[in-house]
Design a protein around this motif. Structure first.
Motif, PDB file in Angstrom:
ATOM      1  N   VAL A 217       0.835  -1.205   0.000  1.00 39.14           N
ATOM      2  CA  VAL A 217       0.000   0.000   0.000  1.00 39.14           C
ATOM      3  C   VAL A 217       0.864   1.247   0.000  1.00 39.14           C
ATOM      4  O   VAL A 217       0.644   2.194  -0.773  1.00 39.14           O
ATOM      5  N   ILE A 218       1.874   1.247   0.870  1.00 37.23           N
ATOM      6  CA  ILE A 218       2.773   2.396   0.951  1.00 37.23           C
ATOM      7  C   ILE A 218       3.538   2.583  -0.354  1.00 37.23           C
ATOM      8  O   ILE A 218       3.661   3.693  -0.876  1.00 37.23           O
ATOM      9  N   SER A 220       2.791   1.641  -3.400  1.00 39.74           N
ATOM     10  CA  SER A 220       1.981   2.049  -4.539  1.00 39.74           C
ATOM     11  C   SER A 220       1.780   3.559  -4.590  1.00 39.74           C
ATOM     12  O   SER A 220       1.587   4.134  -5.658  1.00 39.74           O
ATOM     13  N   VAL A 221       1.878   4.208  -3.420  1.00 37.65           N
ATOM     14  CA  VAL A 221       1.735   5.662  -3.367  1.00 37.65           C
ATOM     15  C   VAL A 221       3.110   6.339  -3.270  1.00 37.65           C
ATOM     16  O   VAL A 221       3.419   7.262  -4.042  1.00 37.65           O
ATOM     17  N   LEU A 222       3.930   5.859  -2.340  1.00 39.16           N
ATOM     18  CA  LEU A 222       5.189   6.534  -2.028  1.00 39.16           C
ATOM     19  C   LEU A 222       6.214   6.430  -3.151  1.00 39.16           C
ATOM     20  O   LEU A 222       6.950   7.390  -3.402  1.00 39.16           O
ATOM     21  N   TYR A 223       6.288   5.290  -3.817  1.00 42.67           N
ATOM     22  CA  TYR A 223       7.332   5.069  -4.797  1.00 42.67           C
ATOM     23  C   TYR A 223       7.267   6.057  -5.957  1.00 42.67           C
ATOM     24  O   TYR A 223       8.273   6.330  -6.612  1.00 42.67           O
ATOM     25  N   GLN A 224       6.107   6.621  -6.213  1.00 44.39           N
ATOM     26  CA  GLN A 224       5.959   7.598  -7.285  1.00 44.39           C
ATOM     27  C   GLN A 224       6.680   8.911  -6.968  1.00 44.39           C
ATOM     28  O   GLN A 224       6.999   9.681  -7.879  1.00 44.39           O
ATOM     29  N   PHE A 225       6.946   9.159  -5.686  1.00 47.12           N
ATOM     30  CA  PHE A 225       7.544  10.423  -5.285  1.00 47.12           C
ATOM     31  C   PHE A 225       8.985  10.306  -4.831  1.00 47.12           C
ATOM     32  O   PHE A 225       9.631  11.293  -4.488  1.00 47.12           O
TER      33      PHE A 225
END
Length: 226
Positions: A217-218, A220-225
């Protein structure tokens, strides 16, 4: 299943059983069974000429059993459910911070050394158990085989040095020790910390399972930034 695959599976099991006896007779962070087994298997492959490709079918059978083995860790969770309920909120906070730190530090270090994006992705999932890491790394475009290797390396490092580092930092409370190891060293670290006591083992099992749930979950969101 062909005969070579069966032989490789049996060989792995026999060596692991021997490694467990060695660890029991000479208890040390450097005699943990998975480390001893890994070293012996590498030596056998090297001197016998067996390639990793030839061992791959056996590896896949053994890896398939990691799922049920992970579920079996629910037993110490159930036995220690009362103390886990008492410290649930601090545990959740520590788990989230530990998981975030593991992901961010791994990716930033990889980028600092100008490693490939494939290695960066694989390093981001190094703190969760192998079945979860293999599935999760594909979400962010990494190599499952490399991810599995980093998972094992991370677990071995945590199992060997984790308890000693916690002791050096005067962290002796059983709940805290179990939470720390389970968050960053998954099943390998959990198997080692269980030797300290049921609370450490139970909490580590919970932390490992929770980290496996929140990491995708983390990421999928965090890796983009990152």
């Amino acid at each position: 299943m062909n005969s070579l695959t069966l032989i490789n599976i049996l060989l792995t099991i026999i060596i692991y059983m021997g490694a467990r006896k060695l660890a029991h007779r000479f208890p040390s962070p450097f005699t943990i069974p998975i480390l001893t087994t890994t070293i012996i298997m590498i030596c056998i492959f090297h001197f016998s000429g067996i390639s990793y490709d030839a061992y791959t079918p056996a590896k896949e059978w053994i890896t398939a059993l990691l799922g049920p083995a992970t579920v079996a860790l629910a037993v110490p969770l159930y036995k220690n459910k009362d103390i886990i309920k008492q410290k649930l909120m601090p545990a959740i906070v520590g788990l989230i911070i530990g998981t975030l730190s593991s992901i961010v530090s791994a990716v930033w270090l990889s980028r600092a050394f100008h490693l490939s994006e494939n290695i960066q992705a694989a390093s981001a999932v190094k703190a969760v158990t192998t079945p979860v890491a293999i599935e999760t790394v594909q979400i962010i475009g990494g190599d499952p085989t490399l991810a599995a290797a980093l998972v094992v390396a991370s677990g071995l490092f945590g199992a060997i040095f984790g308890p000693a580092l916690l002791t050096m930092m005067n962290i002796s409370e059983p709940f805290s020790r179990g939470l720390s190891i389970g968050t960053v060293s998954h099943a390998i670290g959990t198997s080692q910390i269980m030797g300290e006591g049921p609370i450490q083992g139970g909490v580590s099992s919970v932390a490992m399972g929770a980290a496996a749930i929140i990491t995708p979950v983390i990421l999928s969101v965090l890796y983009q930034f990152l």
